[in-house]
Scaffold this motif. Structure first.
Motif, PDB file in Angstrom:
ATOM      1  N   TRP A 123     -12.077  -1.682   1.215  1.00  0.00           N
ATOM      2  CA  TRP A 123     -10.664  -1.893   0.868  1.00  0.00           C
ATOM      3  C   TRP A 123     -10.521  -3.196   0.090  1.00  0.00           C
ATOM      4  N   CYS A 124     -10.218  -3.088  -1.206  1.00  0.00           N
ATOM      5  CA  CYS A 124     -10.035  -4.268  -2.056  1.00  0.00           C
ATOM      6  C   CYS A 124      -8.599  -4.353  -2.576  1.00  0.00           C
ATOM      7  N   ALA A 125      -7.742  -3.462  -2.119  1.00  0.00           N
ATOM      8  CA  ALA A 125      -6.383  -3.363  -2.659  1.00  0.00           C
ATOM      9  C   ALA A 125      -5.419  -4.312  -1.955  1.00  0.00           C
ATOM     10  N   THR A 126      -4.520  -4.873  -2.744  1.00  0.00           N
ATOM     11  CA  THR A 126      -3.399  -5.646  -2.223  1.00  0.00           C
ATOM     12  C   THR A 126      -2.188  -5.327  -3.076  1.00  0.00           C
ATOM     13  N   GLY A 127      -1.005  -5.469  -2.496  1.00  0.00           N
ATOM     14  CA  GLY A 127       0.216  -5.285  -3.269  1.00  0.00           C
ATOM     15  C   GLY A 127       0.407  -3.896  -3.814  1.00  0.00           C
ATOM     16  N   PHE A 128       0.098  -2.865  -3.020  1.00  0.00           N
ATOM     17  CA  PHE A 128       0.143  -1.503  -3.537  1.00  0.00           C
ATOM     18  C   PHE A 128       1.337  -0.705  -3.050  1.00  0.00           C
ATOM     19  N   SER A 129       2.298  -1.340  -2.422  1.00  0.00           N
ATOM     20  CA  SER A 129       3.435  -0.605  -1.872  1.00  0.00           C
ATOM     21  C   SER A 129       4.733  -1.330  -2.165  1.00  0.00           C
ATOM     22  N   ASP A 130       5.812  -0.560  -2.312  1.00  0.00           N
ATOM     23  CA  ASP A 130       7.141  -1.139  -2.496  1.00  0.00           C
ATOM     24  C   ASP A 130       7.888  -1.247  -1.178  1.00  0.00           C
ATOM     25  N   ALA A 131       7.217  -0.952  -0.069  1.00  0.00           N
ATOM     26  CA  ALA A 131       7.852  -1.005   1.251  1.00  0.00           C
ATOM     27  C   ALA A 131       8.287  -2.438   1.552  1.00  0.00           C
ATOM     28  N   PRO A 132       9.372  -2.603   2.338  1.00  0.00           N
ATOM     29  CA  PRO A 132       9.866  -3.953   2.634  1.00  0.00           C
ATOM     30  C   PRO A 132       8.849  -4.823   3.373  1.00  0.00           C
ATOM     31  N   ASP A 133       8.069  -4.253   4.293  1.00  0.00           N
ATOM     32  CA  ASP A 133       7.067  -5.033   5.018  1.00  0.00           C
ATOM     33  C   ASP A 133       5.775  -5.013   4.213  1.00  0.00           C
ATOM     34  N   GLN A 134       5.437  -6.120   3.572  1.00  0.00           N
ATOM     35  CA  GLN A 134       4.296  -6.188   2.677  1.00  0.00           C
ATOM     36  C   GLN A 134       3.034  -6.751   3.320  1.00  0.00           C
ATOM     37  N   SER A 135       3.012  -6.971   4.642  1.00  0.00           N
ATOM     38  CA  SER A 135       1.818  -7.561   5.243  1.00  0.00           C
ATOM     39  C   SER A 135       0.654  -6.568   5.201  1.00  0.00           C
ATOM     40  N   ILE A 136      -0.533  -7.072   4.961  1.00  0.00           N
ATOM     41  CA  ILE A 136      -1.724  -6.227   4.894  1.00  0.00           C
ATOM     42  C   ILE A 136      -1.958  -5.534   6.228  1.00  0.00           C
ATOM     43  N   TRP A 137      -1.612  -6.216   7.315  1.00  0.00           N
ATOM     44  CA  TRP A 137      -1.830  -5.632   8.648  1.00  0.00           C
ATOM     45  C   TRP A 137      -0.971  -4.396   8.848  1.00  0.00           C
TER      46      TRP A 137
END
Length: 112
Positions: free
Chosen positions: A90-104
């Motif tokens: 998993w090398c992805a970050t910032g891939f969602s427009d959801a309000p909760d942006q934490s990787i966890w």
């Protein structure tokens, strides 16, 4: 004096590795490293046309590029299943427009 045998080549240990975020700063180097070791790679990307310009050799026979919604558990699991991946990085970050942006929260949503 270490007389233990060298580790086996990675290509003999996995059949295909999925790389999420394969066109990002880290992901492209992970893909390059795996391909240089003759490991088949499934590149999970948002934009396949970007993959064609960012990855060193997008026509490599060991490389499969798949447009994947990394925010969708079903899409990620389908990609892994369709391409018979037995490992993932998993090398992805910032891939969602959801309000909760934490990787966890993203990983928990995908993997439970």
């Amino acid at each position: 004096d270490d007389t233990s045998p060298p580790p086996p080549p990675l290509s003999t240990l996995v059949s295909r590795v999925a790389v999420a975020g394969a066109t990002g700063r880290t992901g492209k180097f992970v893909v390059q490293s795996l391909l240089s070791q003759k490991v088949p790679v499934l590149a999970l990307v948002r934009d396949p046309s970007k993959a064609s310009t960012v990855l060193d050799d997008p026509t490599d026979e060991l490389l499969t590029i798949r447009k994947t919604d990394l925010g969708s558990r079903n899409d990620v699991l389908a990609a892994l299943d369709e391409n018979q991946c037995d490992a993932a990085i998993w090398c992805a970050t910032g891939f969602s427009d959801a309000p909760d942006q934490s990787i966890w929260s993203k990983l928990q949503a995908l993997f439970g």
